[in-house]
Design an enzyme around this catalytic site. Structure first.
Site, PDB file in Angstrom:
ATOM      1  N   HIS A 228       6.493  -6.061 -12.937  1.00 36.99           N
ATOM      2  CA  HIS A 228       5.857  -7.102 -13.752  1.00 36.99           C
ATOM      3  C   HIS A 228       6.524  -7.234 -15.121  1.00 36.99           C
ATOM      4  O   HIS A 228       6.899  -6.261 -15.754  1.00 36.99           O
ATOM      5  CB  HIS A 228       4.346  -6.929 -13.834  1.00 36.99           C
ATOM      6  CG  HIS A 228       3.831  -5.740 -14.568  1.00 36.99           C
ATOM      7  ND1 HIS A 228       3.578  -5.772 -15.921  1.00 36.99           N
ATOM      8  CD2 HIS A 228       3.484  -4.500 -14.152  1.00 36.99           C
ATOM      9  CE1 HIS A 228       3.091  -4.596 -16.290  1.00 36.99           C
ATOM     10  NE2 HIS A 228       3.033  -3.808 -15.242  1.00 36.99           N
TER      11      HIS A 228
ATOM     12  N   ASP B  96       5.674  -0.076 -19.876  1.00 33.79           N
ATOM     13  CA  ASP B  96       4.849  -0.647 -18.796  1.00 33.79           C
ATOM     14  C   ASP B  96       4.951  -2.171 -18.918  1.00 33.79           C
ATOM     15  O   ASP B  96       4.260  -2.745 -19.741  1.00 33.79           O
ATOM     16  CB  ASP B  96       3.410  -0.150 -18.954  1.00 33.79           C
ATOM     17  CG  ASP B  96       2.461  -0.731 -17.923  1.00 33.79           C
ATOM     18  OD1 ASP B  96       2.919  -1.431 -17.017  1.00 33.79           O
ATOM     19  OD2 ASP B  96       1.243  -0.500 -18.059  1.00 33.79           O
TER      20      ASP B  96
ATOM     21  N   GLU C 270       0.367  -9.349 -14.419  1.00 31.52           N
ATOM     22  CA  GLU C 270      -0.099  -8.129 -13.730  1.00 31.52           C
ATOM     23  C   GLU C 270      -1.216  -7.465 -14.513  1.00 31.52           C
ATOM     24  O   GLU C 270      -2.201  -6.994 -13.942  1.00 31.52           O
ATOM     25  CB  GLU C 270       1.082  -7.158 -13.552  1.00 31.52           C
ATOM     26  CG  GLU C 270       0.779  -5.973 -12.624  1.00 31.52           C
ATOM     27  CD  GLU C 270       0.217  -4.743 -13.316  1.00 31.52           C
ATOM     28  OE1 GLU C 270      -0.119  -3.780 -12.619  1.00 31.52           O
ATOM     29  OE2 GLU C 270       0.079  -4.728 -14.560  1.00 31.52           O
ATOM     30  N   GLU C 271      -1.055  -7.424 -15.831  1.00 28.60           N
ATOM     31  CA  GLU C 271      -1.996  -6.663 -16.667  1.00 28.60           C
ATOM     32  C   GLU C 271      -3.400  -7.276 -16.701  1.00 28.60           C
ATOM     33  O   GLU C 271      -4.337  -6.647 -17.169  1.00 28.60           O
ATOM     34  CB  GLU C 271      -1.452  -6.539 -18.101  1.00 28.60           C
ATOM     35  CG  GLU C 271      -0.167  -5.734 -18.222  1.00 28.60           C
ATOM     36  CD  GLU C 271      -0.342  -4.235 -17.986  1.00 28.60           C
ATOM     37  OE1 GLU C 271      -1.466  -3.799 -17.702  1.00 28.60           O
ATOM     38  OE2 GLU C 271       0.667  -3.522 -18.080  1.00 28.60           O
TER      39      GLU C 271
ATOM     40  N   ASP D 160       6.651   0.417 -10.944  1.00 28.29           N
ATOM     41  CA  ASP D 160       5.797   0.393 -12.141  1.00 28.29           C
ATOM     42  C   ASP D 160       5.713   1.808 -12.703  1.00 28.29           C
ATOM     43  O   ASP D 160       6.230   2.751 -12.111  1.00 28.29           O
ATOM     44  CB  ASP D 160       4.408  -0.151 -11.763  1.00 28.29           C
ATOM     45  CG  ASP D 160       3.713  -0.877 -12.922  1.00 28.29           C
ATOM     46  OD1 ASP D 160       3.970  -0.535 -14.091  1.00 28.29           O
ATOM     47  OD2 ASP D 160       2.890  -1.766 -12.644  1.00 28.29           O
TER      48      ASP D 160
ATOM     49  N   HIS E  11      -0.216   2.351 -22.100  1.00 27.77           N
ATOM     50  CA  HIS E  11      -0.952   1.306 -22.820  1.00 27.77           C
ATOM     51  C   HIS E  11      -1.129   1.636 -24.302  1.00 27.77           C
ATOM     52  O   HIS E  11      -2.052   1.150 -24.941  1.00 27.77           O
ATOM     53  CB  HIS E  11      -2.298   0.978 -22.149  1.00 27.77           C
ATOM     54  CG  HIS E  11      -2.116   0.125 -20.916  1.00 27.77           C
ATOM     55  ND1 HIS E  11      -3.071  -0.761 -20.479  1.00 27.77           N
ATOM     56  CD2 HIS E  11      -1.085   0.016 -20.061  1.00 27.77           C
ATOM     57  CE1 HIS E  11      -2.621  -1.363 -19.383  1.00 27.77           C
ATOM     58  NE2 HIS E  11      -1.431  -0.895 -19.110  1.00 27.77           N
TER      59      HIS E  11
HETATM   60 ZN   LIG Z   1       2.264  -1.821 -15.254  1.00 31.37          ZN
END
Ligand SMILES: [Zn+2]
Length: 329
Positions: free
Chosen positions: A60, A162, A192-193, A215, A301
């Site tokens: 992503h 990410d 995606e998130e 990922d 994150h």
């Molecule tokens: Zn991811």
């Protein structure tokens, strides 16, 4: 590889605002595939022909960020999350809007850290009025977090690893693959998130025979961490299960055999939470056998995620091995 990761993580592209990152990847791949297309939702698909079976690879492009919900009389911005963000990690962080406008996140006075919710936070653009703020940023404007890349030698720290590191792995694999034995659909997905959205429509259109997402995954290798087997530096992680996917045994076995055969360091991943594009792809049409090659990543994150370049290299080699393995069908 390091330079590619540095360049990919420097770009601000929160979910639904993937134009800048897509343009960069498009340019990076124009000489390395047979076809490059952008679908309705904005997924970028690099096609390279090589065999009968359709292999979809997905990484992503989007990253977590914020969206402006309101602007007050003094010009402070209120915001909501785009993707999973933790309010405890936001105070003092910088955000960057599409036009380059920067701001810092401040917080209202609270007595207990547990009271810190997104509603207590605001963005300070350094302006003194609503009009001045509105001249820079409107309601609905999105921003990504802004943090510089740090080169630690064989490990790197950056925001948005990410999943820009997954994008880097897929770009590098496409550049390195010599004899693809399948038709490769390298899908750089959007949104995606916020719920695996781009991967869902891309897979519906492609209807692949096998899909592999690339990922990041969490690790259990820091002091008093959650008990997880994944470690930085122990190789590419072959996912066994997360909250959205139970990898079919034959897909897990295929990836394990390819790693063994090619002497690629690997580890198994069981993540009791979270999910990747593979979780959406597997449920497409009548179902798609799907797996994930993960890159272990600390501080997920946050604005300072960390990966080990040896794991990144192992992931590239495993993706190339999958591309060069005839799937039949
Ligand atoms: Zn991811």
């Amino acid at each position: 590889m390091k330079e590619l990761i540095r360049n990919l993580t420097a770009i601000s592209s929160p979910s639904g605002r993937e134009e800048p990152i897509r343009a960069f990847i498009q340019k990076e791949l124009e000489n390395y595939c047979d076809e490059l297309k952008v679908d309705t939702l904005g997924n970028l698909i690099a096609v390279k022909h090589g065999g009968k079976a359709k292999l979809q690879l997905a990484a992503h492009m989007d990253e977590i960020g914020i969206i402006v919900t309101a602007i007050d009389k003094q010009g402070f911005l209120r915001f909501a999350n785009v993707g999973g963000i933790n309010p405890h990690r936001l105070y003092g962080q910088r955000v960057r809007f599409k036009d380059g406008t920067m701001g810092v996140i401040g917080a209202e006075k609270i007595d207990d850290i547990k009271e810190l919710t997104l509603e207590k936070l605001f963005i300070d653009l350094g302006v003194t009025s609503e009009a001045e703020a509105k001249a820079k940023v409107g309601v609905g404007a999105m921003a990504a977090f802004d943090h510089s890349f740090v080169d630690l030698g064989h490990r790197v720290i950056a925001k948005a690893l990410d999943d820009r590191v997954g994008c880097a792995v897929l770009i590098e694999a496409l550049k390195r693959v010599r004899k693809p034995q399948n038709d490769l659909y390298c899908t750089f997905t959007v949104q995606e998130e916020v719920g695996l959205r781009g991967a869902r429509t891309a897979a519906f259109d492609l209807d692949p025979d096998l899909a592999i997402a690339i990922d990041v995954t969490d690790t259990g290798d820091t002091p008093e961490a959650r008990k997880l087997a994944m470690k930085l530096g122990a190789g590419a992680a072959i996912k066994v299960k997360d909250a959205y996917l139970i990898t079919p045994p034959r897909v897990k076995e295929l990836l394990t055999e390819l790693a063994e055969k090619n002497g690629i360091p690997y580890q198994f991943e069981v993540l009791p939470f979270g999910g990747t594009d593979a979780g959406a792809i597997q449920l497409t049409k009548a179902g798609v056998p799907s797996g994930v090659i993960s890159i272990p990543c600390r501080y997920l994150h946050s604005h300072s995620e960390m990966v080990d370049l040896n794991d990144v290299e192992a992931a590239v080699r495993l993706v190339v091995a999958a591309m060069e393995h005839p799937l039949g069908g």
